[in-house]
Scaffold this active site. Structure first.
Site, PDB file in Angstrom:
ATOM      1  N   LYS A 111      26.290  19.283   0.709  1.00 15.63           N
ATOM      2  CA  LYS A 111      27.160  19.693  -0.407  1.00 15.63           C
ATOM      3  C   LYS A 111      27.381  21.206  -0.377  1.00 15.63           C
ATOM      4  O   LYS A 111      28.484  21.704  -0.608  1.00 15.63           O
ATOM      5  CB  LYS A 111      26.531  19.292  -1.746  1.00 15.63           C
ATOM      6  CG  LYS A 111      26.654  17.800  -2.065  1.00 15.63           C
ATOM      7  CD  LYS A 111      27.952  17.518  -2.766  1.00 15.63           C
ATOM      8  CE  LYS A 111      28.179  16.116  -3.268  1.00 15.63           C
ATOM      9  NZ  LYS A 111      27.622  15.003  -2.599  1.00 15.63           N
ATOM     10  N   LYS A 190      35.681   6.339  10.513  1.00 11.98           N
ATOM     11  CA  LYS A 190      35.036   5.650   9.386  1.00 11.98           C
ATOM     12  C   LYS A 190      35.855   5.808   8.097  1.00 11.98           C
ATOM     13  O   LYS A 190      36.254   6.926   7.757  1.00 11.98           O
ATOM     14  CB  LYS A 190      33.630   6.232   9.181  1.00 11.98           C
ATOM     15  CG  LYS A 190      32.906   5.595   8.027  1.00 11.98           C
ATOM     16  CD  LYS A 190      31.602   6.287   7.668  1.00 11.98           C
ATOM     17  CE  LYS A 190      31.081   5.623   6.417  1.00 11.98           C
ATOM     18  NZ  LYS A 190      30.371   6.299   5.470  1.00 11.98           N
ATOM     19  N   LYS A 193      36.263   8.277   1.460  1.00 16.34           N
ATOM     20  CA  LYS A 193      37.182   9.052   0.627  1.00 16.34           C
ATOM     21  C   LYS A 193      37.215  10.514   1.080  1.00 16.34           C
ATOM     22  O   LYS A 193      38.208  11.196   0.903  1.00 16.34           O
ATOM     23  CB  LYS A 193      36.921   8.883  -0.862  1.00 16.34           C
ATOM     24  CG  LYS A 193      35.545   9.204  -1.357  1.00 16.34           C
ATOM     25  CD  LYS A 193      35.457   8.885  -2.842  1.00 16.34           C
ATOM     26  CE  LYS A 193      34.071   9.073  -3.403  1.00 16.34           C
ATOM     27  NZ  LYS A 193      33.016   8.225  -2.842  1.00 16.34           N
TER      28      LYS A 193
END
Ligand code: ADP
Ligand code: TRP
Length: 318
Positions: A111, A190, A193
């Site tokens: 992140k 893959k 989102k």
């Protein structure tokens, strides 16, 4: 055996989510396993900063699961925020969590690498996840590969707690079915989102996205190898073995174009999802009954958490 899983309401569900995660859960439910499924809205707050959007995504996720096969009487479905004891347990676990353990977590580092702000919520995310799991005494936790480390943290914290206060928590196992393949997205990598290559479960864009699946530029007449072709790989998820064999033969014989294959894929999608869509539309009309379902789930979840929390509070000295 108690199986527990949490899903973050942070975007519309796609085919990868359905075939990679939801379907195996419905199969376990059909086998009579005790399933707990919760909507991880506290976790989603680490990345979603819009209250209205979070509320809406929470509701949409509940509708998607119910429409696709979650049986709310057999399984326990609840919102994480409806079990506030989870936050309480997260604090007790926090007091035993070494900083280094969290500093090593890939998802946090990932992140940061993607430019997210370094908040305490993101850092402490695995502790809250451990609380979700341990509070329900779960045996097995179906998760994607990216969550494996969080399960290791959970086991670690359970062990630390048990060492300090006595044997209270069960050590849960991650369940990462190897049989589940990686579902390709519209660009062949893959479906995710984060890669903007998803096809949603219920969306007006499905047709456009299916017709937009990237293919090579072989002419229609060419004999084509179906394996590894995204249209064929996706078709396998929806079609019967005979239908799959027929598509493979057609590709290999030549004279079968990608456009026709896409139309067959779209038809197979509709065959499976149209009944789900009808159920979803029905459920969506009645906001009160959806709320009733979630409240009933929360009641069952809190009842499951209560005996463990009694032991925990007593053990820690409250
Ligand atoms: P995304 O990559 O779109 O952010 P998530 O990480 O939220 O998806 O995935 C939620 C669940 O769906 C996980 O259990 C994950 O393993 C499964 N899943 C997501 N995408 C795929 C895929 N392309 N193939 C197989 N499983 C997937
Ligand atoms: N971290 C999980 C994910 O992003 C969601 C989650 C939160 C979860 N708490 C959980 C999954 C507890 C399983 C068990 O996919």
């Amino acid at each position: 055996m108690r199986i527990l899983t949490g899903i973050q309401p942070s975007g519309k569900l796609h085919w990868g989510n359905y075939f990679g995660a939801m379907k195996s859960m419905f199969d376990l439910q059909a086998k009579g396993e005790e399933m707990f499924m919760f909507i991880a809205n506290f976790h989603a707050m680490t990345t979603v900063r819009d209250g209205k959007a979070l509320r809406e995504a929470t509701r949409e996720l509940a509708l998607d699961y119910l429409a696709c096969g979650l049986d709310h009487e057999k399984s326990v479905m609840y919102r994480q925020s409806d079990v506030p004891e989870v936050q309480e347990l997260a604090w007790y676990l926090s007091c035993l969590t070494p900083m280094g353990l969290l500093e090593r977590c890939h998802s946090y580092k990932d992140k940061m690498a993607h430019g997210f702000e370094a908040t305490h919520g993101l850092f402490a995310y695995p502790v809250l996840m451990a609380a979700d799991i341990l509070i329900m005494n779960a045996d097995l936790v179906p998760v994607g590969k990216d969550q494996k480390q969080h399960l290791e943290v959970t086991r670690d914290l359970a062990q630390k707690f048990n060492n300090a206060y006595g044997e209270i928590f069960k050590l849960p196992d991650a369940y990462i079915p190897e049989s589940v393949s990686t579902i390709p997205g519209t660009d062949g990598q893959k479906m995710s989102k984060s890669y903007h290559n998803t096809i949603e479960l219920f969306d007006v864009s499905v047709k456009k996205k299916v017709m937009g699946i990237v293919t090579d530029s072989q002419p229609m007449e060419a004999k084509k190898e179906p394996n590894g072709n995204s249209i064929y790989e996706l078709y396998k998820l929806f079609a019967t073995p005979d239908e799959v064999a027929a598509m493979a033969d057609a590709f290999r014989a030549g004279g079968y174009g990608y456009g026709t294959a896409k139309k067959e894929l779209l038809a197979a999608y509709h065959r499976l999802f149209d009944p789900f869509k009808a159920r979803r539309d029905e459920l969506a009309k009645d906001t009160d009954s959806l709320e009733d379902i979630l409240q009933a789930g929360a009641k069952r979840a809190r009842a499951a958490a209560a005996p463990i929390m009694d032991k925990v509070r007593h053990a820690v000295g409250l």
